[in-house]
Scaffold this motif. Structure first.
Motif, short mmCIF file in Angstrom:
data_model
loop_
_atom_site.label_atom_id
_atom_site.label_comp_id
_atom_site.label_asym_id
_atom_site.label_seq_id
_atom_site.Cartn_x
_atom_site.Cartn_y
_atom_site.Cartn_z
N MET A 1 0.84 -1.18 0.00
CA MET A 1 0.00 0.00 0.00
C MET A 1 0.89 1.25 0.00
SD MET A 1 -3.21 0.92 0.25
CE MET A 1 -4.35 2.00 0.98
N PHE A 2 1.89 1.25 0.82
CA PHE A 2 2.78 2.40 0.91
C PHE A 2 3.58 2.58 -0.38
CE2 PHE A 2 6.80 4.44 2.24
CZ PHE A 2 6.27 5.64 2.68
N THR A 3 3.94 1.48 -1.02
CA THR A 3 4.70 1.57 -2.26
C THR A 3 3.83 2.13 -3.39
OG1 THR A 3 4.22 -0.73 -2.79
CG2 THR A 3 6.29 -0.29 -1.64
N ALA A 4 2.57 1.77 -3.41
CA ALA A 4 1.67 2.29 -4.44
C ALA A 4 1.49 3.80 -4.28
CB ALA A 4 0.32 1.59 -4.36
N LEU A 5 1.37 4.27 -3.05
CA LEU A 5 1.24 5.70 -2.79
C LEU A 5 2.52 6.43 -3.19
CD1 LEU A 5 -0.47 8.00 -1.60
CD2 LEU A 5 0.54 7.46 0.62
N LYS A 6 3.64 5.82 -2.89
CA LYS A 6 4.93 6.41 -3.22
C LYS A 6 5.10 6.50 -4.75
CE LYS A 6 9.74 5.88 -1.79
NZ LYS A 6 10.69 5.06 -1.04
#
Length: 89
Positions: A1-6
């Motif tokens: 999830m954090f990688t997609a936002l990044k």
């Protein structure tokens, strides 16, 4: 999830012009919809207030003159309605 936002933030920063134009289009579109809906509600309340100002004791009278000849009847029906002509032919 954090990688997609990044990744999405990285893509937005890489294409600043496209991001700005997309945001501008969304803002204009939402503003237009809000403006049209509020104008419609305003006109509706204006018309309701105008009709309510007539009151319940108002009487509307519509006068009609019956045609006396066939020519007048034909010209009145071709003129587009039940109203008598001001200047019959």
């Amino acid at each position: 999830m954090f990688t997609a936002l990044k990744q999405s933030i990285k893509a937005l920063r890489a294409n600043r012009a496209r991001t700005a134009l997309t945001m501008l289009g969304i803002i204009i579109g939402i503003s237009t919809v809000i403006l049209v809906l509020s104008a419609g509600a305003g006109f509706r309340s204006l018309i309701n207030a105008e009709v309510a100002s007539y009151g319940s004791n108002t009487l509307f009278i519509k006068t009609q003159v019956p045609p006396t000849t066939k020519n007048r009847a034909a010209s009145a029906s071709s003129a587009g309605g039940d109203f008598p002509q001001l200047f019959p032919a």
